[in-house]
Design a protein around this motif. Structure first.
Motif, PDB file in Angstrom:
ATOM      1  N   SER A  29      33.715  16.897   6.834  1.00 32.33           N
ATOM      2  CA  SER A  29      34.788  17.648   6.774  1.00 32.33           C
ATOM      3  C   SER A  29      34.722  19.155   6.522  1.00 32.33           C
ATOM      4  O   SER A  29      33.676  19.484   5.764  1.00 32.33           O
ATOM      5  N   ILE A  30      35.733  19.708   7.127  1.00 30.79           N
ATOM      6  CA  ILE A  30      35.653  21.076   6.634  1.00 30.79           C
ATOM      7  C   ILE A  30      35.795  21.326   5.342  1.00 30.79           C
ATOM      8  O   ILE A  30      35.513  22.663   4.710  1.00 30.79           O
ATOM      9  N   MET A  31      36.613  20.525   4.502  1.00 31.95           N
ATOM     10  CA  MET A  31      36.551  20.672   2.978  1.00 31.95           C
ATOM     11  C   MET A  31      35.433  20.265   2.498  1.00 31.95           C
ATOM     12  O   MET A  31      35.357  19.071   1.727  1.00 31.95           O
ATOM     13  N   GLY A  32      34.242  21.055   2.613  1.00 30.99           N
ATOM     14  CA  GLY A  32      32.953  20.667   2.199  1.00 30.99           C
ATOM     15  C   GLY A  32      32.750  20.362   0.592  1.00 30.99           C
ATOM     16  O   GLY A  32      32.074  19.233   0.550  1.00 30.99           O
ATOM     17  N   ARG A  33      33.419  20.965  -0.094  1.00 29.86           N
ATOM     18  CA  ARG A  33      33.288  20.674  -1.644  1.00 29.86           C
ATOM     19  C   ARG A  33      33.911  19.390  -2.005  1.00 29.86           C
ATOM     20  O   ARG A  33      33.766  18.652  -3.037  1.00 29.86           O
ATOM     21  N   LEU A  34      35.030  18.849  -1.032  1.00 27.59           N
ATOM     22  CA  LEU A  34      35.608  17.767  -1.380  1.00 27.59           C
ATOM     23  C   LEU A  34      35.135  16.584  -0.335  1.00 27.59           C
ATOM     24  O   LEU A  34      35.715  15.424  -0.596  1.00 27.59           O
TER      25      LEU A  34
ATOM     26  N   ALA B 251      49.221  34.905   2.028  1.00 19.30           N
ATOM     27  CA  ALA B 251      49.809  34.931   0.843  1.00 19.30           C
ATOM     28  C   ALA B 251      48.821  35.868  -0.129  1.00 19.30           C
ATOM     29  O   ALA B 251      49.376  36.064  -1.315  1.00 19.30           O
ATOM     30  N   GLY B 252      47.729  36.384   0.271  1.00 18.20           N
ATOM     31  CA  GLY B 252      47.099  37.002  -0.697  1.00 18.20           C
ATOM     32  C   GLY B 252      45.994  36.147  -1.477  1.00 18.20           C
ATOM     33  O   GLY B 252      45.477  36.756  -2.625  1.00 18.20           O
ATOM     34  N   LEU B 253      45.908  34.935  -1.097  1.00 14.27           N
ATOM     35  CA  LEU B 253      45.346  33.934  -1.947  1.00 14.27           C
ATOM     36  C   LEU B 253      44.012  33.232  -1.111  1.00 14.27           C
ATOM     37  O   LEU B 253      44.051  32.102  -0.929  1.00 14.27           O
ATOM     38  N   ALA B 254      43.252  34.204  -0.404  1.00 17.26           N
ATOM     39  CA  ALA B 254      42.213  33.817   0.371  1.00 17.26           C
ATOM     40  C   ALA B 254      41.214  32.782  -0.466  1.00 17.26           C
ATOM     41  O   ALA B 254      40.592  33.048  -1.376  1.00 17.26           O
ATOM     42  N   SER B 255      40.919  31.733   0.208  1.00 13.94           N
ATOM     43  CA  SER B 255      40.075  30.786  -0.282  1.00 13.94           C
ATOM     44  C   SER B 255      39.404  29.900   0.853  1.00 13.94           C
ATOM     45  O   SER B 255      39.700  30.214   2.035  1.00 13.94           O
ATOM     46  N   THR B 256      38.685  28.837   0.639  1.00 14.79           N
ATOM     47  CA  THR B 256      38.069  27.983   1.551  1.00 14.79           C
ATOM     48  C   THR B 256      39.128  26.904   1.829  1.00 14.79           C
ATOM     49  O   THR B 256      40.033  26.400   1.085  1.00 14.79           O
ATOM     50  N   PRO B 257      39.244  25.923   2.823  1.00 11.96           N
ATOM     51  CA  PRO B 257      39.857  24.806   2.984  1.00 11.96           C
ATOM     52  C   PRO B 257      39.728  23.704   1.692  1.00 11.96           C
ATOM     53  O   PRO B 257      40.618  23.120   1.343  1.00 11.96           O
ATOM     54  N   SER B 258      38.622  23.728   1.086  1.00  9.08           N
ATOM     55  CA  SER B 258      38.541  23.154  -0.136  1.00  9.08           C
ATOM     56  C   SER B 258      39.313  23.653  -1.275  1.00  9.08           C
ATOM     57  O   SER B 258      39.896  23.046  -2.017  1.00  9.08           O
ATOM     58  N   GLY B 259      38.887  24.816  -1.438  1.00  6.42           N
ATOM     59  CA  GLY B 259      39.729  25.587  -2.716  1.00  6.42           C
ATOM     60  C   GLY B 259      41.158  25.652  -2.602  1.00  6.42           C
ATOM     61  O   GLY B 259      41.722  25.796  -3.630  1.00  6.42           O
ATOM     62  N   ALA B 260      41.758  25.611  -1.165  1.00  4.52           N
ATOM     63  CA  ALA B 260      43.026  25.781  -1.254  1.00  4.52           C
ATOM     64  C   ALA B 260      43.595  24.468  -0.650  1.00  4.52           C
ATOM     65  O   ALA B 260      44.913  24.348  -0.094  1.00  4.52           O
TER      66      ALA B 260
END
Length: 350
Positions: free
Chosen positions: A262-267, A305-314
């Motif tokens: 998955s692109i949500m690597g940490r998940l 919205a100014g909350l840049a993260s990864t697909p995992s983090g968001a």
């Protein structure tokens, strides 16, 4: 997107594999006392996201922003380093070698904790993990070794090394016979929830929690129930490529998930932590699996919205947005006040 309502909510999952597994800790006082003596342990901010709230069709969206946690860029700084700090208090950490596997920021927490308390860290990573993450781990002082095609294979390598070489295994997951350290590790995450409770203007009606093995989600859900009771609806968000928790709830037993990377690597974890599963089976109201496209769109909307993260983090934000327009599922609506955790910085290593 697929939502599974939890049939075990309030009662828990009665399964032989979970009988001797502890529930997640819910009292943050111990970890807060320890953090009060750490000069790098400033609290992270709570951010209101009205544009995202409007897009999701809810009244308020509050984002606990973990991107600056202890200079490591992730909530994981509260986990493994907390275990090593506790063992250092007991005079046990110095000179030890802690060994783990990592698909992301857990390895950084092990390495940082080991360096801070006179120990060493060995981190196994899969062949698919980017070289940039390997370099970041080495910069933290870790001995990095590549093993296997996925996280599960590198975790098996770490466990073998611990047994064969007498090293200290420090996993962020748990299984029969291995619960003490992951239980303490999950306890560390209670600090961010205790901060959130102080920062919020009022109790949330909903909490969306992303999950890999489930450590953050399990700890956060335990805190929610202890602090705010049965009121808030808790929704656990996973990749549909790695529905370890949702699959286990659907089966009524711990099961391993199957799926591509998955692109949500940490998940992207195919097996649940049993401590997390035991807690979430009782505490969570729903388990939501999201697609790769929904995860990417959610991360893009968060960045806008100014909350840049990864697909995992968001992923928590992505899950909430994926439910927009689905009617009053989980009682979401204009009066809802939603808490999510932005769990890592945009450039966090994969």
């Amino acid at each position: 997107m697929e939502l599974l309502l939890n049939p075990f909510r309030g009662t828990g999952l009665d399964h032989p594999a979970l009988v001797d597994i502890p529930r997640p800790a819910e009292d943050p006082s111990g970890v807060l006392a320890l953090l009060s003596r750490c000069p790098e342990a400033g609290e992270t901010p709570m951010v209101s996201a009205p544009d995202l709230a409007h897009a999701a069709g809810v009244g308020a969206l509050w984002v606990k922003d973990e991107r600056g946690r202890m200079g490591l860029g992730s909530f994981k700084a509260l986990g493994a380093a907390h275990v090593i700090a506790r063992e250092a208090q007991q005079g046990l950490a110095r000179g030890r070698t802690y060994v783990t596997a990592s698909a992301g920021n857990h390895g950084l927490s092990v390495a940082a904790g080991a360096r801070a308390f006179g120990a060493t860290a060995r981190v196994y990573i899969a062949r698919t993990v980017p070289e940039s993450f390997e370099a970041t781990l080495r910069a933290q002082g870790a001995d990095v070794r590549r093993e296997g095609a996925d996280y599960e294979a590198s975790m098996a390598a770490a466990a073998r090394a611990a047994e064969e070489e007498g090293l200290e295994l420090l996993s962020d997951s748990s299984w029969p016979g291995y619960v003490t350290r992951p239980h303490v590790l999950m306890e560390g995450y209670l600090a961010l929830m205790a901060e959130a409770a102080q920062q919020l203007p009022e109790a949330p009606t909903h909490v969306f929690l992303q999950a890999g093995v489930g450590g953050l989600a399990g700890a956060a859900a335990a805190f929610v129930r202890a602090h705010w009771g049965a009121g808030p609806k808790i929704c656990v968000v996973e990749p549909d490529y790695a529905p370890a928790l949702a699959g286990s709830i659907a089966a009524g037993a711990p099961v391993a998930a199957e799926g591509p990377v998955s692109i949500m690597g940490r998940l992207d974890c195919k097996e649940p932590s049993l401590i997390a599963l035991k807690g979430l089976a009782q505490d969570a109201d729903g388990f939501l699996t999201i697609t790769e496209a929904e995860a990417a769109q959610g991360a893009a909307r968060a960045a806008g919205a100014g909350l840049a993260s990864t697909p995992s983090g968001a992923a928590g934000i992505a899950g909430l947005l994926a439910l927009a327009g689905q009617g009053a599922v989980l009682d979401l609506g204009p009066a809802s006040r939603v808490l999510v955790i932005l769990s890592e910085m945009a450039e966090a290593p994969a």
